[in-house]
Design an enzyme around this catalytic site. Structure first.
Site, short mmCIF file in Angstrom:
data_model
loop_
_atom_site.label_atom_id
_atom_site.label_comp_id
_atom_site.label_asym_id
_atom_site.label_seq_id
_atom_site.Cartn_x
_atom_site.Cartn_y
_atom_site.Cartn_z
N ALA A 11 0.92 -1.11 0.00
CA ALA A 11 0.01 0.14 0.36
C ALA A 11 0.90 1.22 0.21
CB ALA A 11 -1.10 0.05 1.15
N ARG A 16 10.02 8.27 -3.52
CA ARG A 16 11.48 7.67 -4.09
C ARG A 16 11.42 7.71 -5.81
NH1 ARG A 16 14.58 5.72 0.09
NH2 ARG A 16 13.18 5.01 1.08
N THR A 80 3.10 -0.26 9.42
CA THR A 80 3.25 -2.02 8.70
C THR A 80 1.93 -2.78 9.18
OG1 THR A 80 5.05 -2.36 9.87
CG2 THR A 80 5.03 -2.34 7.37
N TYR A 102 5.96 -8.55 1.55
CA TYR A 102 6.47 -7.25 1.28
C TYR A 102 6.75 -7.07 -0.87
CZ TYR A 102 8.46 -4.44 5.44
OH TYR A 102 8.13 -4.38 6.82
N GLY A 141 14.90 -1.29 10.51
CA GLY A 141 15.01 -1.58 12.10
C GLY A 141 16.48 -3.47 11.91
N ASN A 171 16.30 -6.13 9.68
CA ASN A 171 15.39 -7.05 9.70
C ASN A 171 14.32 -6.57 8.68
OD1 ASN A 171 12.16 -8.33 10.11
ND2 ASN A 171 11.32 -5.95 10.63
N ARG A 333 6.58 -7.81 -37.50
CA ARG A 333 6.08 -7.22 -36.95
C ARG A 333 4.98 -7.83 -36.65
NH1 ARG A 333 4.68 -2.13 -39.84
NH2 ARG A 333 3.33 -1.91 -38.54
N TYR A 366 9.13 -4.65 -48.55
CA TYR A 366 8.07 -4.32 -47.80
C TYR A 366 6.57 -5.80 -47.89
CZ TYR A 366 4.23 -3.03 -45.01
OH TYR A 366 2.94 -2.84 -43.82
N ASN A 377 9.59 -15.92 -54.32
CA ASN A 377 10.76 -15.17 -54.56
C ASN A 377 10.45 -13.96 -54.99
OD1 ASN A 377 13.51 -15.69 -54.90
ND2 ASN A 377 12.69 -13.72 -56.33
C1 UD1 Z 1 9.88 -2.04 7.91
C2 UD1 Z 1 9.97 -2.27 9.38
C3 UD1 Z 1 11.94 -2.51 9.31
C4 UD1 Z 1 12.36 -3.14 8.79
C5 UD1 Z 1 11.82 -2.65 6.56
C6 UD1 Z 1 12.34 -3.48 5.63
C7 UD1 Z 1 8.75 -1.42 10.51
C8 UD1 Z 1 7.62 -0.53 11.56
N1 UD1 Z 1 9.73 -1.60 10.08
O1 UD1 Z 1 10.39 -0.41 8.15
O2 UD1 Z 1 11.66 -3.40 10.79
O3 UD1 Z 1 13.51 -2.82 8.40
O4 UD1 Z 1 10.03 -2.93 6.41
O5 UD1 Z 1 12.29 -2.71 4.77
O6 UD1 Z 1 7.78 -2.76 9.66
N2 UD1 Z 1 3.06 -0.58 3.83
C9 UD1 Z 1 1.83 -0.40 3.94
N3 UD1 Z 1 1.04 0.62 4.49
C10 UD1 Z 1 1.79 1.14 5.57
C11 UD1 Z 1 2.93 1.00 5.90
C12 UD1 Z 1 3.80 0.08 4.47
O7 UD1 Z 1 1.48 -1.64 3.13
O8 UD1 Z 1 0.67 1.46 6.08
C13 UD1 Z 1 4.05 -1.18 3.19
C14 UD1 Z 1 4.90 -0.56 1.99
O9 UD1 Z 1 4.46 -1.01 0.87
C15 UD1 Z 1 5.56 -1.57 1.97
C16 UD1 Z 1 6.17 -2.23 3.26
O10 UD1 Z 1 4.88 -2.28 3.94
O11 UD1 Z 1 5.86 -2.32 1.26
C17 UD1 Z 1 7.42 -1.66 4.28
O12 UD1 Z 1 7.01 -0.32 4.01
P1 UD1 Z 1 7.95 0.55 4.16
O13 UD1 Z 1 7.98 1.91 5.08
O14 UD1 Z 1 8.96 0.38 3.77
O15 UD1 Z 1 8.49 -0.37 5.88
P2 UD1 Z 1 9.94 0.66 6.81
O16 UD1 Z 1 8.79 1.19 8.07
O17 UD1 Z 1 10.54 1.11 6.73
#
Ligand code: UD1
Ligand code: CA
Length: 479
Positions: A11, A16, A80, A102, A141, A171, A333, A366, A377
């Site tokens: 989500a 970036r 998350t 993810y 993390g 993590n 094509r 063509y 041919n």
């Molecule tokens: C999270 C972990 C962190 C870990 C890192 C690895 C937590 C609190 N932290 O970091 O420990 O090292 O991932 O990349 O979980 N997403 C949603 N909805 C949200 C937030 C995130 O769907 O509300 C999805 C994002 O699209 C992505 C994934 O969850 O696919 C991770 O989100 P991101 O914000 O990158 O993770 P961090 O919180 O930075």
């Protein structure tokens, strides 16, 4: 896998990427980021796959609508744990393990996920966290262990102490939980620096339940996400080299794996040779013994056995039968079918046409909206005039017909079997079997014309204007 559900978090916004396209739909190795993760999930044969969507949800759900997934929307990205809980309704009635992935980590391997799940079950763990090691894990993390090496906590970058920041185990955000995950995740609050609901907090909740929490270590290169185009390119390279290696192990020669781009969706049989710079995309299939020449681009084509594509050819949406030869510098094509041993040479374009066995178009032609019979041919410079400015029309050419150089075949047109079109002719009416079609104006030969022309032209010109003609005229002057 019996008793497994997979939840994919997808989500997040992906700011970036600086893109109008949702991050999850950015492609690496010919598949969207999320597509790779979905494929990994499917390979585990779980009972259900739930994808959490938010940013770009409509586009993402539309893209994967036929993949047999459950979608759950996260309307606000509150962290998350909040994202995970959006799967609660879709997980209703599920009693087994839950794996969390993810959507932006396309390099994760099936073997890694399978091994992690087996380890989780073998250890009878409540929770398994997949971790990596990096000398500098800034941003991630960190995994905190106690003196005995047990995993006790995950601390986020923002909350980490000086000592914790030096921890090298990080993590990945991929976990395997037992069936109590939803219930425990509901307890997680957002009292932290970011005011987010952290799924990482579930670790301590598991431990409070006296359940084992274990870490499963994997290679960091498999775990890293794609947050910007630099990471996207890195993931593309990782997958590309992995695909190349799998191809080589399967009996395909890659003369230079570093410059060969084969999409994850392409299938190649053994004893195929790919020369440097080859790009194979989409639903392309390459049959045994075929050779793909340097810098050729092939998209959504099916090549049977022993097809030869010479360098710098571009093919899209075509079927090539065995022994067909194309290029160099040819373009085939969509909608084209080249039969057995058909030869299409340099600077020939074929569009939406069928060439039956042994038909040849060796150079500079063509062939558009045409059906060429066996052994036709189609000489250099000949073309089908298939478009009248409003409609496209077909040209039908029977077996063994001979189309001379620079012929213009104005469609709709039928040239019957064995007919002969003289070089330079513009053919507008059908030719019966075995007939000759010729529309050339009779030749006029005018003696000494050239000499008169140049004498007049060069009169008064500087002597060095055209030295070759000058000396020729000199030589022809009566002595
Ligand atoms: C999270 C972990 C962190 C870990 C890192 C690895 C937590 C609190 N932290 O970091 O420990 O090292 O991932 O990349 O979980 N997403 C949603 N909805 C949200 C937030 C995130 O769907 O509300 C999805 C994002 O699209 C992505 C994934 O969850 O696919 C991770 O989100 P991101 O914000 O990158 O993770 P961090 O919180 O930075
Ligand atoms: Ca991230």
């Amino acid at each position: 896998m019996a008793g497994l559900a997979v939840v994919i978090l997808a989500a997040g916004q992906g700011t970036r990427m600086k893109s109008a396209l949702p991050k999850m739909l950015h492609e690496v190795a010919g598949r969207p980021l999320l597509g790779h993760v979905i494929k990994r999930a499917q390979e585990l044969e779980p009972q259900r796959i739930v994808v959490i969507t938010g940013h770009g949800a409509d586009a993402i759900e539309a893209h994967f609508k036929d993949a047999g997934l459950l979608f759950a929307r996260q309307l606000e990205q509150l962290g998350t744990a909040h994202a995970f809980l959006c799967a609660a309704a879709a997980l209703e009635g599920h009693t087994g393990d839950v794996m969390v992935l993810y959507g932006d980590t396309p390099a994760i391997r099936h073997s890694t996920l399978k091994a992690a799940l087996e380890a989780h079950r073998h250890a009878q763990a409540g929770m398994t966290v997949i971790t990596g090691e990096l000398p500098d894990a800034t941003g991630y993390g960190r995994i905190v262990r106690d003196a005995s090496g047990e995993v006790v906590r995950i601390v986020e970058q923002k909350a980490a102490s000086e000592i914790e920041l030096k921890l090298t185990e990080w993590n990945s955000g991929m976990y395997i939980f037992d069936s109590s995950a939803v219930e425990l995740a509901r307890v997680i609050g957002n009292k932290n620096a970011a005011h987010e609901y952290y799924l990482t907090d579930i670790l301590e909740l598991y431990r409070q339940q006296n359940k084992r929490v274990v870490a499963f270590k994997a290679d960091s290169s498999e775990l890293e996400g794609c947050n910007d185009r630099v990471q996207l390119a890195a993931a593309d390279r990782t997958l590309r080299l992995r695909i190349g290696e799998a191809l080589m192990r399967g009996g395909v020669t890659l003369r230079d794996a570093a410059t060969t781009f084969v999409d994850d969706t392409v299938r190649i049989e053994a004893d195929v040779i790919l020369e440097p710079g080859v790009i194979l995309r989409g639903a392309t299939v390459i049959g045994r013994g075929s050779v793909i020449g340097a810098y050729s681009l092939i998209t959504d084509c099916q090549l049977a056995e022993n097809v030869t594509i010479k360098p710098h050819s571009v093919l899209e949406g075509a079927l090539l039968d065995r022994g067909a030869q194309v290029g160099p510098f040819a373009r085939i094509r969509a909608g084209s079918r080249l039969g057995v041993n058909v030869h299409v040479g340099n600077f020939v374009e074929v569009k939406n046409s069928t060439l039956l066995e042994g038909a040849k178009a060796g150079h500079l032609a063509y062939i558009g909206d045409a059906d060429l019979g066996c052994e036709v041919n189609f000489s250099a410079g000949a073309i089908t005039a298939n478009y009248d400015g409003v409609h496209k029309h077909r040209t039908v050419i029977g077996d063994g017909a001979f189309i001379g150089t620079n012929a213009t075949l104005v469609a709709p047109l039928t040239i019957q079997q064995g007919a002969f079109v003289a070089a330079g002719s513009t053919i507008t009416t059908d030719l019966p079997e075995g007939a000759l079609g010729v529309t050339r104006a009779p030749q006029r030969t005018v003696d000494d014309w050239s000499e008169r022309y140049w004498t007049k032209k060069l009169a008064g010109a500087k002597p060095n204007k055209n030295p070759v003609i000058q000396s020729w005229l000199e030589a022809r002057k009566p002595k």
